[in-house]
Design a protein around this motif. Structure first.
Motif, PDB file in Angstrom:
ATOM      1  N   LEU A 174       0.817  -1.217   0.000  1.00 35.26           N
ATOM      2  CA  LEU A 174       0.000   0.000   0.000  1.00 35.26           C
ATOM      3  C   LEU A 174       0.849   1.264   0.000  1.00 35.26           C
ATOM      4  O   LEU A 174       0.377   2.331  -0.404  1.00 35.26           O
ATOM      5  N   SER A 175       2.093   1.152   0.413  1.00 34.05           N
ATOM      6  CA  SER A 175       2.964   2.328   0.451  1.00 34.05           C
ATOM      7  C   SER A 175       3.349   2.827  -0.936  1.00 34.05           C
ATOM      8  O   SER A 175       3.781   3.977  -1.092  1.00 34.05           O
ATOM      9  N   VAL A 176       3.212   1.979  -1.964  1.00 31.31           N
ATOM     10  CA  VAL A 176       3.545   2.381  -3.331  1.00 31.31           C
ATOM     11  C   VAL A 176       2.406   3.235  -3.868  1.00 31.31           C
ATOM     12  O   VAL A 176       1.247   2.825  -3.867  1.00 31.31           O
ATOM     13  N   GLN A 177       2.725   4.432  -4.328  1.00 29.52           N
ATOM     14  CA  GLN A 177       1.721   5.363  -4.835  1.00 29.52           C
ATOM     15  C   GLN A 177       1.583   5.213  -6.345  1.00 29.52           C
ATOM     16  O   GLN A 177       2.569   5.334  -7.069  1.00 29.52           O
ATOM     17  N   LEU A 178       0.360   4.950  -6.802  1.00 28.88           N
ATOM     18  CA  LEU A 178       0.093   4.732  -8.220  1.00 28.88           C
ATOM     19  C   LEU A 178      -0.883   5.786  -8.726  1.00 28.88           C
ATOM     20  O   LEU A 178      -1.863   6.113  -8.049  1.00 28.88           O
ATOM     21  N   GLN A 179      -0.610   6.286  -9.928  1.00 29.96           N
ATOM     22  CA  GLN A 179      -1.462   7.298 -10.542  1.00 29.96           C
ATOM     23  C   GLN A 179      -1.800   6.901 -11.968  1.00 29.96           C
ATOM     24  O   GLN A 179      -0.954   6.375 -12.689  1.00 29.96           O
ATOM     25  N   CYS A 180      -3.025   7.199 -12.380  1.00 34.82           N
ATOM     26  CA  CYS A 180      -3.390   7.073 -13.779  1.00 34.82           C
ATOM     27  C   CYS A 180      -3.103   8.426 -14.441  1.00 34.82           C
ATOM     28  O   CYS A 180      -3.636   9.458 -14.021  1.00 34.82           O
ATOM     29  N   GLY A 181      -2.236   8.423 -15.429  1.00 31.91           N
ATOM     30  CA  GLY A 181      -1.870   9.686 -16.059  1.00 31.91           C
ATOM     31  C   GLY A 181      -1.003   9.470 -17.276  1.00 31.91           C
ATOM     32  O   GLY A 181      -0.684   8.334 -17.649  1.00 31.91           O
ATOM     33  N   ARG A 182      -0.624  10.571 -17.901  1.00 31.95           N
ATOM     34  CA  ARG A 182       0.202  10.555 -19.107  1.00 31.95           C
ATOM     35  C   ARG A 182       1.547  11.192 -18.804  1.00 31.95           C
ATOM     36  O   ARG A 182       1.651  12.129 -18.001  1.00 31.95           O
ATOM     37  N   ALA A 183       2.555  10.704 -19.478  1.00 35.75           N
ATOM     38  CA  ALA A 183       3.906  11.216 -19.259  1.00 35.75           C
ATOM     39  C   ALA A 183       4.053  12.659 -19.696  1.00 35.75           C
ATOM     40  O   ALA A 183       4.953  13.360 -19.228  1.00 35.75           O
ATOM     41  N   GLN A 184       3.184  13.131 -20.577  1.00 32.66           N
ATOM     42  CA  GLN A 184       3.273  14.506 -21.067  1.00 32.66           C
ATOM     43  C   GLN A 184       2.769  15.515 -20.042  1.00 32.66           C
ATOM     44  O   GLN A 184       2.994  16.727 -20.211  1.00 32.66           O
ATOM     45  N   ALA A 185       2.102  15.061 -18.989  1.00 30.38           N
ATOM     46  CA  ALA A 185       1.569  15.983 -17.974  1.00 30.38           C
ATOM     47  C   ALA A 185       1.528  15.250 -16.633  1.00 30.38           C
ATOM     48  O   ALA A 185       0.465  14.804 -16.186  1.00 30.38           O
ATOM     49  N   LEU A 186       2.673  15.132 -15.994  1.00 33.47           N
ATOM     50  CA  LEU A 186       2.764  14.391 -14.746  1.00 33.47           C
ATOM     51  C   LEU A 186       2.183  15.201 -13.593  1.00 33.47           C
ATOM     52  O   LEU A 186       2.504  16.382 -13.429  1.00 33.47           O
ATOM     53  N   ASP A 187       1.361  14.564 -12.811  1.00 27.33           N
ATOM     54  CA  ASP A 187       0.758  15.221 -11.653  1.00 27.33           C
ATOM     55  C   ASP A 187       1.667  15.040 -10.439  1.00 27.33           C
ATOM     56  O   ASP A 187       1.313  14.395  -9.453  1.00 27.33           O
TER      57      ASP A 187
END
Length: 295
Positions: A101-114
């Motif tokens: 659970l400590s690993v943070q995962l995001q849905c996103g594109r490399a052209q606009a990293l949040d």
């Protein structure tokens, strides 16, 4: 953010259908450079991240099902913060199911990293950057999120199959693809060569270095064909064209089988490494990026 391109839409949908296909292809095969042997092509990247008690943040760009992040998480380094970004919700769901659970995962594109600027120590990516559209913007985002003294490292494609089988495959594939494969361009041609990568990284990164990485493999013809059907271009062929390609390929590689009935081949990869430039060069790069550009 602009809508997904046609290539991005296909890649996202492919990885919704074929979850974990990249790690299935590469995680079990050893890899080697001219001087070093590795447990896999993923280990080429994880070995660059130091085992340390110091705080470190690692971003896996296009993390897929999280295999690379899992290798790093298994170290159980208390000060190692792991981040993953991918545009496939299905791949991220697979990663969530296996990673701590400590690993943070995001849905996103490399052209606009949040992600905040200068927040990452190591940015790694496995078999993805050469497929990305607007790669210049991807490079800008990679540079933005890396801290001073950070490091970028990616495994990208170098050649398709190793050995004579590559020429044999291309000889039977091209005539069928020219008539049956709808046009779709993946990535930027510059991501296919060392000279192209130097051009892309110029200014934003320094100390650019390359290593050829071979992933040897001795599959049976049927095992090799099964792996090929999980590649993007063959996946895009209709059923009739795929069957014609299979028959032509099996006939063409028959003479390459050894006495054990296998084919000596593998995958040809490239390791690209770089670091942010010195403070003086970085100031020049930032000034150039902020200056107005003519159309």
């Amino acid at each position: 953010m602009p809508p997904l391109t046609a290539a991005e839409t296909y890649l996202r949908d492919f990885h919704q259908r074929q979850v974990g296909v990249t790690s299935a292809a590469f995680a079990h095969l050893p890899a080697r450079s001219a001087s070093t042997s590795y447990a896999s092509s993923y280990a080429v990247l994880t070995d660059l991240v130091p085992v340390s008690n110091m705080p470190l943040t690692v971003l896996d760009l296009a993390c897929g099902d999280g295999h690379l992040l899992g290798l790093l998480a298994a170290r159980q380094q208390p000060q190692l913060q792991l981040l993953g970004v991918d545009m496939s919700q299905a791949e991220l769901a697979a990663a969530h199911a296996t990673l701590p659970l400590s690993v943070q995962l995001q849905c996103g594109r490399a052209q606009a990293l949040d992600l905040p600027s200068a927040s990452v120590d190591y940015l790694v990516s496995h078999m993805a950057l050469m497929l990305m559209d607007d790669i210049e913007q991807v490079v800008r985002e990679m540079r933005r999120v890396l801290r001073p003294g950070g490091q970028f490292a990616a495994i990208v494609g170098r050649t398709f199959l190793l050995g004579e089988v590559n020429d044999v495959f291309m000889r039977v594939f091209k005539p069928i693809a020219s008539n049956a494969l709808p046009p779709l361009r993946f990535g930027d041609r510059r991501a296919g060569s060392e000279a192209g990568w130097r051009e892309l990284l110029d200014g934003a990164f320094a100390q650019v270095a390359f290593d050829d990485i071979d992933v040897p493999w001795t599959p049976t013809p049927n095992e090799l064909w099964a792996a090929l059907t999980d590649t993007y271009d063959i996946d895009r062929l209709d059923a009739d064209a795929r069957q014609r390609l299979r028959r032509a390929f099996m006939d063409a590689v028959a003479h390459l089988q050894t006495g054990d009935g296998v084919i000596v081949t593998g995958w040809g990869l490239r390791l690209v490494r770089a670091q942010p430039p010195t403070c003086q060069l970085q100031a020049c790069w930032q000034a150039d990026c902020s200056a107005p550009h003519s159309a």
